[in-house]
Motif scaffolding. Structure first.
Motif: not given
Lengths: 442, 442
Positions: A215, A217, A245, A247-249, A277, A306-308, B37-42
């Motif tokens: 994973r 970012d 999706r 991985n939240g990347s 998204e 969106k960011y985390s 959904h939102c990402s895990k990117v800070p």
């Protein structure tokens, strides 16, 4: 020159003189005699990490050196991927009309919106993103994809992790290094630390093995790919979106060559459900409209991305565009609008068809000498395999023996070793001649 | 829109919903119902620090809101400093000729040098830096000063300390925050941590008290200053260069308004002996040639300028320009060359003279109602003092009561409080009408 006035202000320690920092060679200083004032400002550590010389200017330098040594040879430039076909009249007339307007009170325009003219943003949304739910507000007009890659890096900052296709367009990695996302360059592997290189070659149909990809970012993904010419299939892009999706990347998708796609491969990541998204798309008029020197591109940042912490990425990108950019030239934008008119688009499709015929000629030429060749079907690049050979050597030998400029695959990443990239941009007679010379030589 | 398809992927913690990050208001999310959904990117911490909304788009927003509420009033725009005068024919004809050439095989041009066309670089060196020892190789053509400020920040990186004039053009500080040079914004003072604000007001003849200024790596200095309109004298600039030399600092000198100087003040920092080893100069065709929408500028990085380790700054800047930029539009560059022809330059001097007559009209108007007014002599900006008043209130009241858009001084830094900036760019009839309205109102 005031240089000699301040010789007394020698601040550089002698040790530094004898051991210049890596990639630094200055005849003045190496001579060890004349050293003027120097500042106490530290060199940016990120730039210290960066490999010296960006790929394409390096190719141009080789080309110029070769020309200087061989002024009588007829050089054919299939290197940096520069467009060669004149821009259709209908587009230049629109730009000239805009230019003439600038000399009148009625037609004069000063600052435009940093995000681009709304008419152009709407036209881009309509032409390239129909039925994908992309609104004009989500499109930011730029002066080209390479420039927007760096603005995206300013947006993302140093604290994100990054994956790139290997091989890939070198601006992704280089800009990652510039903003501080990368570790040191490992000389042995040719890879920067902290960056995930996703191998893409014939053995995996030019699509990374995502099950073995850690994973990150950010995932830079270019399709049709520069340099391999591979256009990812719908199935592949569905996997990529699913992976992001899960991985939240965030995918930074480069579609600068999308108009060259001839088959059913998606032309935008936003053809894939769920991409809104997880993806940003950067694209360009450079190869679509021959605007390599006119400078125009765009980036799509969907509202839902969106960011985390839930903050919309589009708001930060808008802030970056307003602060670090001032809009693309309004003349280029007038041209862009004409490119998307019915007449303009039709005329450009012909030019693209012409380049793709060039590509076919080159591909057929390489095949006829039994080389493994990729690309050239959905992209103006041909990716040729020279098993076991060093790509810079192949590049040098082709230049030397055939007077044809290519790009060594190694310049696009470690996985580009053994390959060269050949551009199909050129006038037909040059392409035919190049194909003849290459077949003869190979 | 795919938005509704993924409502199940709720990743945003409820607490975040109730406490949006600073400067974030999204009606969708505040409603607290639909979260996709939102990402895990800070989110980039540097952007989190940044004050929301860049000054000039904010002014445009106020302007648009006012127009919507008062559609029948005749608004006069003396706010964002946008040029209004048509570009002289001789320049637009050169651009149109270049554009027409792009539709021919002979005249077509693709990628140019990232650093700009050599003919233009030579012309800039010849016109603006004669006898200052600046060579064409040290000039990098850009798409405007604001864009190059951010590229300079990419060059410098997060680990340098920075000083700015207060008040000053907001892009310096904002870009410092973006690359991570700044600390947190202190609400009370309106200042960012880690940035030295050099107060410049009438009490010190708009030049900082350098004896009380701590050493920083970088000193942003704009002359003629935006917003105060003050052009630093030769004596002042000598002090500045001496200060930078003594401290090992680098001056980033913004001379975007230099052509407006009417007196003996230097038009370039390189008029000052010793500056080549301590200064970078950024400049622009925007206000010189009405190219605010055409987009063209340049940056000078002298060969002698070096980091503390002796490495030449120009090499890193060249790398940044090649990696993060792809050259200014070749049409704009053709225009730039025409601006520097004898005819072009003469025609532009007339336009500049016209704007400066505007400035005199505005200055005289304010003086006639006994307001303290600065600038307008060497710059197209007038800086008006409203003792004891909040500048955003003054801005709002002037907009409300006179339908004139200005810029609140506070937007340029804490020391801009009690001031407004008025631009002299405009058609004469509008300037005369504005002066009449302002005198009547004040």
């Amino acid at each position: 020159m005031y240089y000699s006035q301040f010789l007394s202000h020698v601040c550089m320690p002698h040790a530094v003189l004898l051991q210049p920092t890596k990639s630094w060679s200055s005849s003045k200083s190496n001579a060890g005699t004349k050293v003027g004032h120097c500042s106490k400002v530290p060199r940016n550590v990120n730039l210290e990490k960066l490999r010296s010389g960006y790929l394409f200017p390096e190719i141009s330098r080789h080309e110029a050196e070769h020309l200087q040594k061989n002024p009588d040879e007829s050089l054919i430039r299939l290197g940096i991927g520069d467009t060669t076909h004149p821009i259709p009249d209908t587009i230049t007339l629109a730009m000239a009309e805009h230019v003439h307007g600038l000399s009148t009170i009625q037609g004069y325009r000063g600052y435009g919106a940093e995000q681009g003219n709304m008419a152009l943003r709407k036209a881009i949304a309509g032409k390239f993103y129909q039925d994908m739910g992309i609104e004009a507000d989500e499109i930011f007009v730029s002066d080209g994809a390479q420039c927007d890659i760096s603005r995206l890096q300013l947006l993302l900052g140093p604290n994100v992790t990054v994956a790139v296709q290997d091989p890939s367009f070198p601006a992704y990695i280089d800009s990652s290094v510039v903003v501080g996302q990368a570790g040191e360059l490992e000389e042995e592997t040719g890879k920067y630390g902290n960056i995930i290189y996703m191998n893409c070659g014939p053995e995996n149909n030019f699509f990374p093995d995502l099950s073995a990809t850690p994973r990150t970012d950010i995932i830079f993904f270019c399709s049709p790919n520069n340099p391999t010419g591979h256009a990812a299939s719908r199935q592949q892009l569905k996997q990529l979106v699913e992976f992001a999706r899960a991985n939240g990347s965030i995918i930074v998708y480069d579609s600068a060559y999308a108009v060259y796609i001839r088959d059913e491969s998606p032309k935008s990541i936003f053809e894939i459900p769920g991409a809104r998204e997880v993806a940003i798309e950067i694209s360009s008029f450079s190869k679509f409209a021959g605007f390599t020197g006119v400078r125009l591109g765009w980036t799509v940042v969907p509202e839902e991305l969106k960011y985390s912490n839930g903050f919309p990425v589009i708001k930060d990108f808008n802030r970056i565009v307003c602060t670090c950019f001032n809009g693309a030239s309004n003349i280029a934008q007038a041209g862009g609008l004409a490119c998307l008119s019915t007449d303009g688009y039709q005329a450009l499709c012909k030019v693209i068809g012409y380049y793709m015929e060039n590509a076919k000629i080159l591909v057929d030429g390489f095949k006829s000498v039994d080389l493994k060749v990729y690309g050239g079907k959905n992209a103006p690049y041909i990716w040729v395999h020279f098993p076991g050979l060093n790509s810079w050597n192949v590049f040098g030998e082709i230049l030397q023996k055939t007077n044809i400029v290519t790009v060594p695959g190694r310049g696009f990443g470690p996985a580009g070793e053994e390959y060269i990239r050949i551009s199909a941009f050129g006038q037909r007679e040059h392409i035919l001649e190049a194909s003849r010379r290459l077949q003869f030589y190979l």
